[in-house]
Design a protein around this motif. Structure first.
Motif, PDB file in Angstrom:
ATOM      1  N   ILE A   1       2.985   0.315 -12.872  1.00  0.00           N
ATOM      2  CA  ILE A   1       2.142   1.496 -13.068  1.00  0.00           C
ATOM      3  C   ILE A   1       0.936   1.363 -12.133  1.00  0.00           C
ATOM      4  CG2 ILE A   1       0.683   2.774 -14.690  1.00  0.00           C
ATOM      5  CD1 ILE A   1       3.679   2.992 -15.330  1.00  0.00           C
ATOM      6  N   PHE A   2       0.711   2.409 -11.340  1.00  0.00           N
ATOM      7  CA  PHE A   2      -0.433   2.424 -10.441  1.00  0.00           C
ATOM      8  C   PHE A   2      -1.633   3.134 -11.084  1.00  0.00           C
ATOM      9  CE2 PHE A   2       3.317   2.268  -7.665  1.00  0.00           C
ATOM     10  CZ  PHE A   2       3.061   1.077  -7.014  1.00  0.00           C
ATOM     11  N   GLN A   3      -1.348   4.239 -11.768  1.00  0.00           N
ATOM     12  CA  GLN A   3      -2.438   5.030 -12.332  1.00  0.00           C
ATOM     13  C   GLN A   3      -1.900   5.930 -13.441  1.00  0.00           C
ATOM     14  OE1 GLN A   3      -6.002   6.961 -10.140  1.00  0.00           O
ATOM     15  NE2 GLN A   3      -4.301   8.358  -9.799  1.00  0.00           N
ATOM     16  N   ILE A   4      -2.739   6.146 -14.454  1.00  0.00           N
ATOM     17  CA  ILE A   4      -2.485   7.150 -15.487  1.00  0.00           C
ATOM     18  C   ILE A   4      -3.762   7.971 -15.602  1.00  0.00           C
ATOM     19  CG2 ILE A   4      -1.964   7.604 -17.921  1.00  0.00           C
ATOM     20  CD1 ILE A   4      -0.571   4.857 -18.022  1.00  0.00           C
ATOM     21  N   LYS A   5      -3.613   9.300 -15.567  1.00  0.00           N
ATOM     22  CA  LYS A   5      -4.755  10.208 -15.690  1.00  0.00           C
ATOM     23  C   LYS A   5      -4.528  11.167 -16.850  1.00  0.00           C
ATOM     24  CE  LYS A   5      -4.653  11.612 -11.255  1.00  0.00           C
ATOM     25  NZ  LYS A   5      -5.063  12.306 -10.026  1.00  0.00           N
ATOM     26  N   VAL A   6      -5.595  11.451 -17.583  1.00  0.00           N
ATOM     27  CA  VAL A   6      -5.556  12.415 -18.668  1.00  0.00           C
ATOM     28  C   VAL A   6      -6.613  13.461 -18.398  1.00  0.00           C
ATOM     29  CG1 VAL A   6      -5.823  12.748 -21.165  1.00  0.00           C
ATOM     30  CG2 VAL A   6      -4.898  10.575 -20.292  1.00  0.00           C
ATOM     31  N   GLY A   7      -6.236  14.733 -18.412  1.00  0.00           N
ATOM     32  CA  GLY A   7      -7.206  15.784 -18.151  1.00  0.00           C
ATOM     33  C   GLY A   7      -6.696  17.134 -18.566  1.00  0.00           C
ATOM     34  N   LYS A   8      -7.473  18.132 -18.294  1.00  0.00           N
ATOM     35  CA  LYS A   8      -7.127  19.521 -18.646  1.00  0.00           C
ATOM     36  C   LYS A   8      -6.011  20.039 -17.799  1.00  0.00           C
ATOM     37  CE  LYS A   8     -10.460  20.037 -21.629  1.00  0.00           C
ATOM     38  NZ  LYS A   8     -10.143  19.871 -22.981  1.00  0.00           N
TER      39      LYS A   8
ATOM     40  N   ASP B   1      11.551   0.752  -6.595  1.00  0.00           N
ATOM     41  CA  ASP B   1      10.464   0.231  -5.764  1.00  0.00           C
ATOM     42  C   ASP B   1      10.892   0.325  -4.306  1.00  0.00           C
ATOM     43  OD1 ASP B   1       8.071  -0.928  -5.030  1.00  0.00           O
ATOM     44  OD2 ASP B   1       8.745  -2.967  -5.408  1.00  0.00           O
ATOM     45  N   GLY B   2       9.983   0.714  -3.457  1.00  0.00           N
ATOM     46  CA  GLY B   2      10.288   0.915  -2.044  1.00  0.00           C
ATOM     47  C   GLY B   2      10.373   2.393  -1.722  1.00  0.00           C
ATOM     48  N   ALA B   3      10.655   3.209  -2.733  1.00  0.00           N
ATOM     49  CA  ALA B   3      10.654   4.662  -2.557  1.00  0.00           C
ATOM     50  C   ALA B   3       9.226   5.163  -2.755  1.00  0.00           C
ATOM     51  CB  ALA B   3      11.599   5.300  -3.575  1.00  0.00           C
ATOM     52  N   ASP B   4       9.059   6.454  -2.616  1.00  0.00           N
ATOM     53  CA  ASP B   4       7.752   7.047  -2.878  1.00  0.00           C
ATOM     54  C   ASP B   4       7.364   6.801  -4.329  1.00  0.00           C
ATOM     55  OD1 ASP B   4       7.657   8.066  -0.287  1.00  0.00           O
ATOM     56  OD2 ASP B   4       8.520   9.985  -0.881  1.00  0.00           O
ATOM     57  N   VAL B   5       6.077   6.829  -4.582  1.00  0.00           N
ATOM     58  CA  VAL B   5       5.571   6.684  -5.947  1.00  0.00           C
ATOM     59  C   VAL B   5       5.998   7.911  -6.757  1.00  0.00           C
ATOM     60  CG1 VAL B   5       3.471   6.610  -7.351  1.00  0.00           C
ATOM     61  CG2 VAL B   5       3.603   5.295  -5.228  1.00  0.00           C
ATOM     62  N   SER B   6       6.519   7.669  -7.937  1.00  0.00           N
ATOM     63  CA  SER B   6       6.841   8.774  -8.843  1.00  0.00           C
ATOM     64  C   SER B   6       5.544   9.270  -9.474  1.00  0.00           C
ATOM     65  CB  SER B   6       7.786   8.308  -9.947  1.00  0.00           C
ATOM     66  OG  SER B   6       9.025   7.909  -9.411  1.00  0.00           O
ATOM     67  N   THR B   7       5.373  10.575  -9.493  1.00  0.00           N
ATOM     68  CA  THR B   7       4.247  11.205 -10.176  1.00  0.00           C
ATOM     69  C   THR B   7       4.837  12.137 -11.211  1.00  0.00           C
ATOM     70  OG1 THR B   7       2.831  11.065  -8.215  1.00  0.00           O
ATOM     71  CG2 THR B   7       2.193  12.655  -9.904  1.00  0.00           C
ATOM     72  N   GLU B   8       4.707  11.762 -12.472  1.00  0.00           N
ATOM     73  CA  GLU B   8       5.315  12.508 -13.572  1.00  0.00           C
ATOM     74  C   GLU B   8       4.234  12.954 -14.546  1.00  0.00           C
ATOM     75  OE1 GLU B   8       8.494  13.363 -13.713  1.00  0.00           O
ATOM     76  OE2 GLU B   8       8.961  12.254 -11.878  1.00  0.00           O
TER      77      GLU B   8
ATOM     78  N   ALA C   1       0.835  -1.207   0.000  1.00  0.00           N
ATOM     79  CA  ALA C   1       0.000   0.000   0.000  1.00  0.00           C
ATOM     80  C   ALA C   1       0.867   1.252   0.000  1.00  0.00           C
ATOM     81  CB  ALA C   1      -0.926   0.001   1.210  1.00  0.00           C
ATOM     82  N   ARG C   2       0.509   2.185  -0.887  1.00  0.00           N
ATOM     83  CA  ARG C   2       1.204   3.470  -0.994  1.00  0.00           C
ATOM     84  C   ARG C   2       0.148   4.547  -1.177  1.00  0.00           C
ATOM     85  NH1 ARG C   2       6.305   1.652  -4.037  1.00  0.00           N
ATOM     86  NH2 ARG C   2       6.033  -0.572  -3.903  1.00  0.00           N
ATOM     87  N   THR C   3       0.357   5.667  -0.512  1.00  0.00           N
ATOM     88  CA  THR C   3      -0.601   6.757  -0.602  1.00  0.00           C
ATOM     89  C   THR C   3       0.067   7.973  -1.229  1.00  0.00           C
ATOM     90  OG1 THR C   3      -1.782   5.951   1.343  1.00  0.00           O
ATOM     91  CG2 THR C   3      -2.164   8.246   0.723  1.00  0.00           C
TER      92      THR C   3
ATOM     93  N   GLY D   1       3.914   5.672 -10.905  1.00  0.00           N
ATOM     94  CA  GLY D   1       4.493   4.335 -10.902  1.00  0.00           C
ATOM     95  C   GLY D   1       5.858   4.310 -10.249  1.00  0.00           C
ATOM     96  N   VAL D   2       6.472   3.147 -10.296  1.00  0.00           N
ATOM     97  CA  VAL D   2       7.832   2.945  -9.785  1.00  0.00           C
ATOM     98  C   VAL D   2       8.524   1.891 -10.645  1.00  0.00           C
ATOM     99  CG1 VAL D   2       7.320   3.548  -7.364  1.00  0.00           C
ATOM    100  CG2 VAL D   2       7.129   1.170  -8.103  1.00  0.00           C
ATOM    101  N   SER D   3       9.831   1.823 -10.507  1.00  0.00           N
ATOM    102  CA  SER D   3      10.607   0.743 -11.096  1.00  0.00           C
ATOM    103  C   SER D   3      10.256  -0.548 -10.363  1.00  0.00           C
ATOM    104  CB  SER D   3      12.103   1.046 -10.912  1.00  0.00           C
ATOM    105  OG  SER D   3      12.892  -0.091 -11.156  1.00  0.00           O
ATOM    106  N   SER D   4      10.362  -1.683 -11.030  1.00  0.00           N
ATOM    107  CA  SER D   4      10.141  -2.954 -10.329  1.00  0.00           C
ATOM    108  C   SER D   4      11.391  -3.381  -9.563  1.00  0.00           C
ATOM    109  CB  SER D   4       9.704  -4.045 -11.310  1.00  0.00           C
ATOM    110  OG  SER D   4      10.722  -4.306 -12.244  1.00  0.00           O
ATOM    111  N   SER D   5      12.490  -2.687  -9.745  1.00  0.00           N
ATOM    112  CA  SER D   5      13.733  -2.962  -9.015  1.00  0.00           C
ATOM    113  C   SER D   5      13.742  -2.180  -7.709  1.00  0.00           C
ATOM    114  CB  SER D   5      14.944  -2.551  -9.859  1.00  0.00           C
ATOM    115  OG  SER D   5      16.118  -2.556  -9.076  1.00  0.00           O
ATOM    116  N   LYS D   6      14.227  -2.800  -6.648  1.00  0.00           N
ATOM    117  CA  LYS D   6      14.338  -2.107  -5.367  1.00  0.00           C
ATOM    118  C   LYS D   6      15.561  -1.204  -5.307  1.00  0.00           C
ATOM    119  CE  LYS D   6      11.500  -5.084  -2.579  1.00  0.00           C
ATOM    120  NZ  LYS D   6      10.308  -4.294  -2.655  1.00  0.00           N
TER     121      LYS D   6
END
Length: 164
Positions: A157-164, A129-136, A61-63, A100-105
Motif C-alpha cells: 500500500i502506497f497511500q490511502i486517502k479519505v475525503g469528500k 508489482d511492476g505494473a502501474d499503481v492501482s488506484t481504486e 519509484a512510481r508516479t 497499491g499493488v500486489s507484492s507478486s510480480k
C-alpha cells in the motif's frame, strides 16, 4: 468590522474542516519492521503483532498524477482486524482511495475493505508489482472505522486517502 472579520474567519475554518482530507502515505513513515500497532495522523492505524508483522520499506519509484511513491506499507499476507491491516475513520458517503499493488510480480491480488464488524464492504483489485499503481475507490456506506488488508497474500500500500 472586527465582528465581520471574526465571522468570516469562523466560516473559513468550518469550511476547511468540512473539506479536510485524511490520508496515510507510506513516504511519510519511518522504515522498519513493526510488531505492534502504529498510530498515525488523521486516525489511521497500522495493525501488527509479534507473529504477523508489517514492514515499511523502500519501493521502486512510481508516479501517479502529482504523487511519487518511493516507500510502501508491506502487508505480508492475509490480514484481520488486529494484524496486517490499516484502519481509518470515514463518514457515510466519503470517498476512500486506495493506491497499491500486489507484492507478486506475476499475480494480481485483492485488497479487502472491511467494517468494524468484520464484514467486507469492498474488494479492490491490485495489479501485479511492476505494473502501474492501482488506484481504486469506494464510498463509505456508513460512519465508522474501516480496515484494508490483503484477501490472501502480500500487497504493498502506497497511500490511502479519505475525503469528500
Amino acid at each position: 468590522m472586527k465582528k465581520i472579520f471574526a465571522a468570516f474567519t469562523a466560516i473559513l475554518m468550518m469550511g476547511a474542516a468540512a473539506f479536510a482530507e485524511g490520508y496515510i502515505n507510506a513516504a511519510d513513515l519511518d522504515k522498519g519492521s513493526f510488531t505492534a500497532d502504529i498510530k498515525c495522523e488523521d486516525g489511521f492505524v497500522i495493525h501488527a503483532n509479534s507473529e504477523k508483522n508489517v514492514e515499511i520499506k523502500s519501493a521502486d519509484a512510481r508516479t501517479v498524477g502529482e504523487d511519487t511513491f518511493t516507500q510502501c506499507i508491506k502487508l505480508g499476507g492475509a490480514g484481520k482486524l488486529d494484524y496486517r491491516s490499516i484502519s481509518f475513520p470515514a463518514k457515510a458517503g466519503e470517498t476512500v482511495t486506495v493506491q497499491g499493488v500486489s507484492s507478486s510480480k506475476t499475480e494480481a491480488r485483492a485488497a479487502l475493505v472491511v467494517n468494524e464488524a468484520g464484514e467486507t464492504v469492498a474488494e479492490l483489485p491490485l495489479k501485479a508489482d511492476g505494473a502501474d499503481v492501482s488506484t481504486e475507490t469506494f464510498k463509505a456506506p456508513a460512519d465508522g472505522t474501516y480496515y484494508v488488508w490483503s484477501k490472501k497474500s502480500g500487497i504493498y500500500i502506497f497511500q490511502i486517502k479519505v475525503g469528500k
